[in-house]
Design a protein around this motif. Structure first.
Motif, PDB file in Angstrom:
ATOM      1  N   LEU A   1      27.318  39.603  -8.278  1.00 43.85           N
ATOM      2  CA  LEU A   1      28.723  39.598  -8.688  1.00 43.85           C
ATOM      3  C   LEU A   1      28.971  40.704  -9.705  1.00 43.85           C
ATOM      4  CD1 LEU A   1      29.405  35.757  -8.995  1.00 43.85           C
ATOM      5  CD2 LEU A   1      30.599  37.342  -7.479  1.00 43.85           C
ATOM      6  N   GLU A   2      28.067  40.815 -10.659  1.00 48.66           N
ATOM      7  CA  GLU A   2      28.211  41.837 -11.699  1.00 48.66           C
ATOM      8  C   GLU A   2      28.149  43.239 -11.095  1.00 48.66           C
ATOM      9  OE1 GLU A   2      25.519  41.235 -15.011  1.00 48.66           O
ATOM     10  OE2 GLU A   2      25.724  43.373 -15.520  1.00 48.66           O
ATOM     11  N   ASN A   3      27.170  43.451 -10.223  1.00 48.37           N
ATOM     12  CA  ASN A   3      27.042  44.766  -9.589  1.00 48.37           C
ATOM     13  C   ASN A   3      28.273  45.102  -8.758  1.00 48.37           C
ATOM     14  OD1 ASN A   3      24.522  45.076 -10.712  1.00 48.37           O
ATOM     15  ND2 ASN A   3      23.420  44.401  -8.874  1.00 48.37           N
ATOM     16  N   THR A   4      28.795  44.092  -8.077  1.00 44.56           N
ATOM     17  CA  THR A   4      29.975  44.324  -7.253  1.00 44.56           C
ATOM     18  C   THR A   4      31.177  44.685  -8.116  1.00 44.56           C
ATOM     19  OG1 THR A   4      29.145  42.729  -5.629  1.00 44.56           O
ATOM     20  CG2 THR A   4      31.472  43.322  -5.503  1.00 44.56           C
ATOM     21  N   ARG A   5      31.351  43.957  -9.205  1.00 44.38           N
ATOM     22  CA  ARG A   5      32.465  44.272 -10.111  1.00 44.38           C
ATOM     23  C   ARG A   5      32.360  45.697 -10.628  1.00 44.38           C
ATOM     24  NH1 ARG A   5      31.156  39.243 -12.481  1.00 44.38           N
ATOM     25  NH2 ARG A   5      32.410  37.543 -11.610  1.00 44.38           N
ATOM     26  N   ASN A   6      31.169  46.085 -11.009  1.00 42.60           N
ATOM     27  CA  ASN A   6      30.979  47.453 -11.496  1.00 42.60           C
ATOM     28  C   ASN A   6      31.293  48.480 -10.422  1.00 42.60           C
ATOM     29  OD1 ASN A   6      30.211  46.546 -14.008  1.00 42.60           O
ATOM     30  ND2 ASN A   6      28.025  46.518 -13.499  1.00 42.60           N
TER      31      ASN A   6
ATOM     32  N   TRP B   1      34.865  52.621  -8.130  1.00 43.13           N
ATOM     33  CA  TRP B   1      35.727  53.124  -7.056  1.00 43.13           C
ATOM     34  C   TRP B   1      37.148  53.364  -7.559  1.00 43.13           C
ATOM     35  CZ3 TRP B   1      34.140  49.260  -2.596  1.00 43.13           C
ATOM     36  CH2 TRP B   1      32.879  49.629  -2.133  1.00 43.13           C
ATOM     37  N   GLU B   2      37.559  52.521  -8.481  1.00 47.92           N
ATOM     38  CA  GLU B   2      38.910  52.686  -9.000  1.00 47.92           C
ATOM     39  C   GLU B   2      38.993  53.925  -9.888  1.00 47.92           C
ATOM     40  OE1 GLU B   2      39.792  48.600  -9.948  1.00 47.92           O
ATOM     41  OE2 GLU B   2      41.934  49.072  -9.995  1.00 47.92           O
ATOM     42  N   ASP B   3      37.909  54.227 -10.576  1.00 49.32           N
ATOM     43  CA  ASP B   3      37.881  55.436 -11.406  1.00 49.32           C
ATOM     44  C   ASP B   3      37.804  56.687 -10.558  1.00 49.32           C
ATOM     45  OD1 ASP B   3      38.113  54.105 -13.732  1.00 49.32           O
ATOM     46  OD2 ASP B   3      36.014  54.258 -14.327  1.00 49.32           O
ATOM     47  N   GLU B   4      36.928  56.655  -9.566  1.00 55.31           N
ATOM     48  CA  GLU B   4      36.679  57.839  -8.750  1.00 55.31           C
ATOM     49  C   GLU B   4      37.892  58.223  -7.906  1.00 55.31           C
ATOM     50  OE1 GLU B   4      31.838  57.313  -8.160  1.00 55.31           O
ATOM     51  OE2 GLU B   4      33.210  57.053  -6.472  1.00 55.31           O
ATOM     52  N   GLY B   5      38.549  57.211  -7.316  1.00 48.99           N
ATOM     53  CA  GLY B   5      39.663  57.509  -6.432  1.00 48.99           C
ATOM     54  C   GLY B   5      40.998  57.299  -7.119  1.00 48.99           C
ATOM     55  N   GLU B   6      41.801  58.332  -7.139  1.00 49.91           N
ATOM     56  CA  GLU B   6      43.117  58.196  -7.769  1.00 49.91           C
ATOM     57  C   GLU B   6      44.058  57.434  -6.848  1.00 49.91           C
ATOM     58  OE1 GLU B   6      45.148  58.381 -11.104  1.00 49.91           O
ATOM     59  OE2 GLU B   6      43.225  59.400 -10.817  1.00 49.91           O
ATOM     60  N   ARG B   7      44.085  57.862  -5.577  1.00 50.40           N
ATOM     61  CA  ARG B   7      44.984  57.229  -4.622  1.00 50.40           C
ATOM     62  C   ARG B   7      44.351  55.970  -4.027  1.00 50.40           C
ATOM     63  NH1 ARG B   7      46.333  61.539  -0.251  1.00 50.40           N
ATOM     64  NH2 ARG B   7      44.102  61.143   0.052  1.00 50.40           N
ATOM     65  N   PRO B   8      45.170  54.953  -3.791  1.00 48.23           N
ATOM     66  CA  PRO B   8      44.653  53.699  -3.218  1.00 48.23           C
ATOM     67  C   PRO B   8      43.938  53.914  -1.883  1.00 48.23           C
ATOM     68  CG  PRO B   8      46.907  53.414  -3.970  1.00 48.23           C
ATOM     69  CD  PRO B   8      46.607  54.864  -4.112  1.00 48.23           C
ATOM     70  N   GLU B   9      44.459  54.824  -1.071  1.00 46.79           N
ATOM     71  CA  GLU B   9      43.820  55.032   0.238  1.00 46.79           C
ATOM     72  C   GLU B   9      42.414  55.594   0.090  1.00 46.79           C
ATOM     73  OE1 GLU B   9      46.859  56.196  -0.688  1.00 46.79           O
ATOM     74  OE2 GLU B   9      47.298  58.090   0.348  1.00 46.79           O
ATOM     75  N   ASP B  10      42.206  56.387  -0.952  1.00 46.08           N
ATOM     76  CA  ASP B  10      40.860  56.893  -1.196  1.00 46.08           C
ATOM     77  C   ASP B  10      39.927  55.774  -1.636  1.00 46.08           C
ATOM     78  OD1 ASP B  10      41.578  59.464  -0.530  1.00 46.08           O
ATOM     79  OD2 ASP B  10      42.178  59.965  -2.586  1.00 46.08           O
TER      80      ASP B  10
END
Lengths: 207, 207
Positions: free
Chosen positions: B61-66, B71-80
């Motif tokens: 769970l912890e690894n998945t959250r991280n 992914w949210e940091d790396e990709g600016e756009r939601p589709e990315d």
DNA sequence: ACTCTATTAGGACGATCGTCCAATTTAAGA
DNA sequence: TCTTAAATTGGACGATCGTCCTAATAGAGT
């Protein structure tokens, strides 16, 4: 004479238990209790637990073949036959909700156990794959029939997995609708997207 | 002090073994051999095998959250960001080919065992579901964000199951392409199909 | 009625499972 | 350096697993 009947009972009950509890988690005692025979009687009909599994898989293969033949009889048009496949998700929704897909869960378990019968279990998938592929070919999608078959197979597998995890039957109906829509688009439009064709490598050599 | 390290090692190795061989098929001896500690040492850190499983799930769970945060940091756009999810099938193709999806196979097994931790395992799915749902909402699909999330989750689950069964990695690439196409269609067309909206029942009450 | 094979019952077996414990070693704080 | 708690060891335990064996039973053919 009498023995063949108990043998049949053993396979049928084992089939159900393997589906519900998984192969490894089902013990001899469990099956013996279900069939209501002594544990020793068992080894008169089967030499080992592996042999029971092999018989169960053979039974499932036979049942699946019969089901596919029935679908071919019942549905004249290929799209109707494919819909028969899609609708097993609804027909078996109660079992799927509790135990997942009988084919997928068995293959997954046997793969992790690295069991000798995993190739035969895979053949269950192959039956559906070949049959679906033939139906798509009859729909005029000869080029990518196998891809379409695998695609549909994958989607129903995914639905079964999530339904079991989330215990939500409404998800089945929604996804079934989408699959039917997807199928309808295919039949109305005359081969819209013929992407990179070919067939996936069919590793039927066994391992 | 030293003990916390071995505890960590136990959880990490157990994590790997549970994934590769399944929970039930992994014995204490197997884990002890991997970590290279005595079997008894184990029970200094964990009172039971169930407790190890619980710790493994917490780690996942912890690894998945991280990972989702990354992914949210790396990709600016939601589709990315959604593409990041789709591409785990390719990034982990070797493991998936051999052992299937870590989340799906664990949930399936625990459901069949009727194990106490099955609800926590399901939470792994919920993390992806919620995260994907949020991304789809950011894409302007607030109405059916949850359906889309479940749809994508199901498709990757199905792909993982079939890849493991058929041992064919080309199928991954083909399906990933299609999922990306599906995603592109969604971003270009401004909300084409807003079918019967709503959200699937989220049974997070635990059972 | 008798024979012989097919079938069933029930328990013994070694191995392995998860669990637990007493004894020992390690390492940190005073 | 000594004390004390933390950490580790290796084996014992009861239960259950799959497997096997022998004796008892049933049933069909003569």
């Amino acid at each position: 004479m009498k023995g063949k009947m108990t043998r049949k009972h053993i396979v049928e009950l084992a089939d159900r238990l393997f589906y519900q509890r998984g192969y490894e988690h089902t013990s001899f005692a469990d099956i013996a209790d279900s069939v209501q025979i002594s544990k020793g009687n068992f080894y008169y009909h089967f030499k080992s637990k592996d042999e029971i599994l092999a018989a169960v898989i053979q039974l499932r293969l036979e049942n699946t073949r019969n089901m596919l033949l029935k679908w071919e009889d019942e549905g004249e048009r290929p799209e109707d036959r494919i819909k028969s496949f899609i609708y097993i998700l609804i027909a078996n929704h109660a079992d799927i909700k509790m135990y997942g897909c009988p084919v997928g869960t068995l293959c997954t378990e046997l793969a992790k156990l690295n069991h000798a019968s995993k190739a035969e279990a895979k053949e269950l998938f192959s039956l559906f794959r070949t049959w679906l592929s033939r139906q798509f070919a009859l729909l005029g999608r000869k080029e990518d029939a196998d891809e379409l078959a695998m695609h549909l197979l994958a989607r129903s597998q995914g639905v079964a997995t999530l339904v079991q995890a989330f215990q939500d039957e409404r998800f089945i109906r929604h996804e079934v609708e989408q699959m039917c829509d997807w199928l309808s688009c295919m039949t109305s439009a005359t081969q819209l997207t013929h992407e990179s064709g070919g067939t996936y490598e069919r590793d039927d050599s066994g391992t």
